[in-house]
Design an enzyme around this catalytic site. Structure first.
Site, short mmCIF file in Angstrom:
data_model
loop_
_atom_site.label_atom_id
_atom_site.label_comp_id
_atom_site.label_asym_id
_atom_site.label_seq_id
_atom_site.Cartn_x
_atom_site.Cartn_y
_atom_site.Cartn_z
N ASN A 177 -38.58 22.34 -27.00
CA ASN A 177 -39.88 22.07 -27.61
C ASN A 177 -40.80 23.22 -27.21
O ASN A 177 -41.26 23.27 -26.06
CB ASN A 177 -40.41 20.72 -27.09
N LYS B 33 -43.72 23.76 -28.14
CA LYS B 33 -45.14 23.35 -28.13
C LYS B 33 -45.97 24.41 -28.86
O LYS B 33 -45.50 24.97 -29.84
CB LYS B 33 -45.61 23.09 -26.69
N HIS C 257 -44.88 12.54 -29.11
CA HIS C 257 -44.91 13.23 -27.81
C HIS C 257 -46.18 12.80 -27.07
O HIS C 257 -47.22 12.60 -27.69
CB HIS C 257 -44.88 14.74 -28.02
N GLU D 34 -48.22 14.42 -25.45
CA GLU D 34 -49.37 15.31 -25.68
C GLU D 34 -50.07 14.94 -26.98
O GLU D 34 -51.29 15.04 -27.09
CB GLU D 34 -48.89 16.77 -25.67
N GLU E 197 -39.70 10.78 -21.57
CA GLU E 197 -40.44 11.85 -20.91
C GLU E 197 -41.57 11.24 -20.09
O GLU E 197 -42.65 10.95 -20.63
CB GLU E 197 -41.04 12.81 -21.93
N GLY F 58 -44.36 19.48 -17.36
CA GLY F 58 -45.07 20.70 -16.99
C GLY F 58 -45.54 20.72 -15.55
O GLY F 58 -46.37 21.54 -15.18
N SER G 285 -39.93 18.78 -16.99
CA SER G 285 -39.58 19.76 -15.94
C SER G 285 -38.08 20.00 -15.81
O SER G 285 -37.59 20.26 -14.70
CB SER G 285 -40.19 19.35 -14.59
P1 13P Z 1 -41.66 20.74 -19.63
O1 13P Z 1 -40.16 20.98 -19.72
O2 13P Z 1 -42.46 22.00 -19.74
O3 13P Z 1 -42.00 19.89 -18.45
O4 13P Z 1 -42.07 19.89 -20.93
C1 13P Z 1 -41.31 18.77 -21.26
C2 13P Z 1 -41.71 18.32 -22.60
O5 13P Z 1 -42.82 17.85 -22.81
C3 13P Z 1 -40.74 18.50 -23.71
O6 13P Z 1 -41.15 17.83 -24.84
#
Ligand code: 13P
Length: 251
Positions: free
Chosen positions: A8, A10, A94, A96, A164, A170, A209
């Site tokens: 992803n 982002k 997601h 976010e 997640e 992150g 992560s």
């Molecule tokens: P990270 O791997 O940067 O922690 O992000 C995970 C994520 O949100 C994947 O959709």
């Protein structure tokens, strides 16, 4: 079940670097070795990334779609548009997007229905906050998200769930393998209760992560069917090492 390793990206990547990243993953992957690999770039790069990986085993996905196929929705992108640009998957719900755009379970469910109708495979994300985990409510929160976000027919359509935990995204922090195992077992139980035998075939990804250094033990946890990778998917070598850590599916 073949593992799925999804990147992803982002809101990262301009044309030249995005295409170079996709090409580097393609070159490093070879025949893929029994692992399904997916790149989810921002909307603006879907077509270019799809071209860069055309003819390889790598699939391309979007990071969101609108529940309607077309209409007066300025700035939104529909599932048929993603498909038209070369996507075959779409990440939905997601954390976010749930946080930044106030997406509800009902909206995520409508988006997943739209994705399936357009011939896309939805990857529906669920996961608790740290406060919810600390309050002992992690499983209840995730079960409620599953109940509200997954449409009927999700399992038969090949839908994927991504667990997640919000606090692991992150941050460099990950749950213990025992906690991942417990949550994935709980998710599997809900999927089977709701969808019957088809619920056994739903891949449940872990995200939060994941990096080369921790991928192997995480991907070996029972009921972990792959990974949804954020930051580490932006470096080809790191992403390829995560793919290499996935247990190869037995036919
Ligand atoms: P990270 O791997 O940067 O922690 O992000 C995970 C994520 O949100 C994947 O959709």
């Amino acid at each position: 079940m073949r593992p799925l390793i999804a990147g992803n990206w982002k809101m990262n990547g301009l044309g030249a670097e995005g295409v170079a990243l996709a090409r580097a993953v393609r070159e490093g992957l070879g025949d893929g070795n029994g692992v399904d690999v997916l790149l989810c770039p921002p909307f603006t790069l879907i077509e270019r990334v799809a071209r860069a990986v055309a003819g390889s085993a790598i699939a391309v996905g979007g990071q969101d779609c609108h529940p309607k196929a077309s209409g007066a929705h300025t700035g939104d992108v529909s599932a048929p548009m993603l498909k038209d640009a070369g996507a075959s998957f779409v990440i939905l719900g997601h954390s976010e997007r749930r946080a930044d755009h106030g997406e509800t379970d009902a909206l995520v469910r409508a988006k997943a229905e739209a994705a399936v109708a357009a011939g896309l495979t939805p990857i529906v994300c669920v996961g608790e906050t740290l406060a919810e985990r600390d309050a002992g409510r992690a499983e209840a929160v995730v079960e409620a998200q599953l109940a509200g976000s997954l449409p009927e027919g999700f399992a038969r359509a090949g839908g994927v769930v991504a667990y997640e935990p919000v606090w692991a995204i992150g941050t460099g922090r990950t749950p213990s393998e025992a906690d991942i195992a417990a949550m994935h077992a709980a998710i599997r139980a809900r999927l089977v209760a709701r969808f019957g035998a088809a619920g056994r075939g739903v891949r449940i990804l872990y995200g939060g992560s994941v990096k080369a250094a921790n991928a192997k033990p995480i991907l070996a946890v029972p009921e972990v069917g792959g990974a949804l990778v954020g930051g580490a998917s932006l470096q080809a070598a790191e992403f390829l090492a995560i793919i290499a850590a996935a247990p190869v599916a037995v036919a």
